[in-house]
Design a protein around this motif. Structure first.
Motif, PDB file in Angstrom:
ATOM      1  N   UNK A  20       0.794  -1.145  -0.149  1.00 35.74           N
ATOM      2  CA  UNK A  20       0.058  -0.225  -0.049  1.00 35.74           C
ATOM      3  C   UNK A  20       0.903   1.311  -0.015  1.00 35.74           C
ATOM      4  N   UNK A  21       1.814   1.262   0.896  1.00 36.25           N
ATOM      5  CA  UNK A  21       3.081   2.423   0.991  1.00 36.25           C
ATOM      6  C   UNK A  21       3.361   2.662  -0.409  1.00 36.25           C
ATOM      7  N   UNK A  22       3.916   1.434  -1.249  1.00 29.66           N
ATOM      8  CA  UNK A  22       4.623   1.661  -2.241  1.00 29.66           C
ATOM      9  C   UNK A  22       3.569   2.173  -3.467  1.00 29.66           C
ATOM     10  N   UNK A  23       2.422   1.473  -3.278  1.00 29.13           N
ATOM     11  CA  UNK A  23       1.349   2.139  -4.476  1.00 29.13           C
ATOM     12  C   UNK A  23       1.155   3.873  -3.956  1.00 29.13           C
ATOM     13  N   UNK A  24       0.986   4.062  -2.879  1.00 33.21           N
ATOM     14  CA  UNK A  24       0.537   5.614  -2.384  1.00 33.21           C
ATOM     15  C   UNK A  24       1.613   6.678  -2.918  1.00 33.21           C
ATOM     16  N   UNK A  25       3.073   5.964  -2.362  1.00 33.27           N
ATOM     17  CA  UNK A  25       4.142   6.795  -3.193  1.00 33.27           C
ATOM     18  C   UNK A  25       4.193   7.016  -4.699  1.00 33.27           C
ATOM     19  N   UNK A  26       3.897   6.134  -5.403  1.00 32.83           N
ATOM     20  CA  UNK A  26       3.892   6.181  -6.756  1.00 32.83           C
ATOM     21  C   UNK A  26       2.862   7.424  -7.376  1.00 32.83           C
ATOM     22  N   UNK A  81       6.499 -14.565 -11.219  1.00 28.48           N
ATOM     23  CA  UNK A  81       6.591 -14.325 -12.821  1.00 28.48           C
ATOM     24  C   UNK A  81       6.100 -15.365 -13.504  1.00 28.48           C
ATOM     25  N   UNK A  82       6.933 -16.544 -13.476  1.00 25.93           N
ATOM     26  CA  UNK A  82       6.410 -17.713 -14.271  1.00 25.93           C
ATOM     27  C   UNK A  82       4.961 -17.861 -14.148  1.00 25.93           C
ATOM     28  N   UNK A  83       4.338 -17.890 -12.802  1.00 25.54           N
ATOM     29  CA  UNK A  83       2.973 -17.995 -12.675  1.00 25.54           C
ATOM     30  C   UNK A  83       2.173 -16.990 -13.353  1.00 25.54           C
ATOM     31  N   UNK A  84       2.571 -15.670 -13.417  1.00 22.64           N
ATOM     32  CA  UNK A  84       1.718 -14.707 -13.863  1.00 22.64           C
ATOM     33  C   UNK A  84       1.682 -14.972 -15.511  1.00 22.64           C
ATOM     34  N   UNK A 176       5.332  -3.492  -7.733  1.00 25.04           N
ATOM     35  CA  UNK A 176       4.484  -4.332  -6.658  1.00 25.04           C
ATOM     36  C   UNK A 176       5.496  -4.646  -5.789  1.00 25.04           C
ATOM     37  N   UNK A 177       5.284  -4.459  -4.480  1.00 31.39           N
ATOM     38  CA  UNK A 177       6.371  -4.864  -3.208  1.00 31.39           C
ATOM     39  C   UNK A 177       6.355  -6.232  -3.225  1.00 31.39           C
ATOM     40  N   UNK A 178       7.441  -6.759  -2.856  1.00 27.85           N
ATOM     41  CA  UNK A 178       7.606  -7.916  -2.473  1.00 27.85           C
ATOM     42  C   UNK A 178       6.684  -8.474  -1.417  1.00 27.85           C
ATOM     43  N   UNK A 179       6.069  -9.721  -1.651  1.00 28.57           N
ATOM     44  CA  UNK A 179       5.044 -10.185  -0.861  1.00 28.57           C
ATOM     45  C   UNK A 179       3.391  -9.925  -1.363  1.00 28.57           C
ATOM     46  N   UNK A 182       0.221 -12.869  -5.696  1.00 23.61           N
ATOM     47  CA  UNK A 182       0.207 -13.192  -6.968  1.00 23.61           C
ATOM     48  C   UNK A 182      -0.979 -12.934  -7.588  1.00 23.61           C
ATOM     49  N   UNK A 183      -2.156 -12.908  -7.171  1.00 27.40           N
ATOM     50  CA  UNK A 183      -3.659 -12.921  -7.599  1.00 27.40           C
ATOM     51  C   UNK A 183      -3.726 -11.385  -7.767  1.00 27.40           C
ATOM     52  N   UNK A 184      -3.330 -10.628  -6.732  1.00 27.51           N
ATOM     53  CA  UNK A 184      -3.624  -9.308  -6.862  1.00 27.51           C
ATOM     54  C   UNK A 184      -2.777  -8.613  -8.091  1.00 27.51           C
ATOM     55  N   UNK A 185      -1.558  -9.299  -8.300  1.00 26.90           N
ATOM     56  CA  UNK A 185      -0.786  -8.615  -9.479  1.00 26.90           C
ATOM     57  C   UNK A 185      -1.326  -9.144 -10.773  1.00 26.90           C
ATOM     58  N   UNK A 186      -1.829 -10.145 -10.841  1.00 32.55           N
ATOM     59  CA  UNK A 186      -2.541 -11.000 -11.802  1.00 32.55           C
ATOM     60  C   UNK A 186      -3.958 -10.038 -12.346  1.00 32.55           C
TER      61      UNK A 186
END
Length: 196
Positions: A20-26, A81-84, A176-179, A182-186
């Motif tokens: 959330x912090x990474x997204x907010x900063x961006x 990455x492979x899963x995505x 996308x912060x580590x952790x 994967x479903x959210x990234x997808x």
């Protein structure tokens, strides 16, 4: 048992908070009209050919930094990455997954090729001189440093984790912060990548 559950919940909470912090900063950077990340690189593919961010204009780029001797974070990231790529199906053709080494002394092109292909042949490993790697890492705001093993074993490299998504125009779209699940990234990628 309860202690392990509490630790797991605390870890999930911290990962969600970091995301959330990474997204907010961006978003704040975008609102201010500037991105801290300079999405530029000029490196070498496993065959020694030059590769730059410009080579993928018109496609999305999902970029992670790491190294092949990494015991945990890097393999986890590449499994994601492979899963995505697999889950995206035909849409994956519009996305180039890239793994940039922060350990160019050990991660030769051949080593990177073997490593990335273990996870998915579509993941492109990039390397270069220590100076070029440092410049690219600085551009992407990636911190890394060699950590010497006091027991005279192989050194490790402490580094920033996560993935950066560049759009077809080469600009930063997401961090996308580590952790991040994967479903959210997808879901995020499916919202951005056209179906055809």
């Amino acid at each position: 048992m309860l202690r392990h559950l509490l630790c797991l919940l605390a870890g999930l909470f911290m990962a969600a908070l970091a995301h959330a912090q990474a997204e907010h900063s961006l978003e704040l950077l975008r609102e201010q009209g500037r991105d801290e990340i300079i999405p530029r690189y000029l490196l070498q593919d496993p065959y020694g050919r030059p590769v730059s961010n410009e080579d993928f204009r018109g496609r999305f780029q999902l970029i992670a930094f790491g190294y092949t001797f990494c015991p945990d974070v890097c393999p986890t990231t590449l499994v994601e990455m492979a899963s995505l790529l697999k889950s995206l199906g035909p849409r994956a053709g519009k996305l180039q997954a890239i793994f940039i080494t922060v350990d160019p002394e050990r991660d030769t092109g051949k080593v990177l090729k073997t490593y990335t292909e273990f996870f998915d042949a579509r993941i492109l490993g990039l390397t270069g001189s220590p100076q070029l790697i440092r410049r690219v890492a600085d551009n992407f705001r990636i911190r890394y440093a060699r950590v010497v093993n006091p027991g005279n074993g192989p050194y490790a490299v402490d580094h920033s984790a996560g993935m950066t998504l560049l759009g077809p125009d080469g600009r930063v779209l997401r961090k996308y912060a580590f952790g991040t699940p994967t479903d959210d990234i997808l879901t995020s990628l499916k919202d951005l990548l056209p179906e055809r």
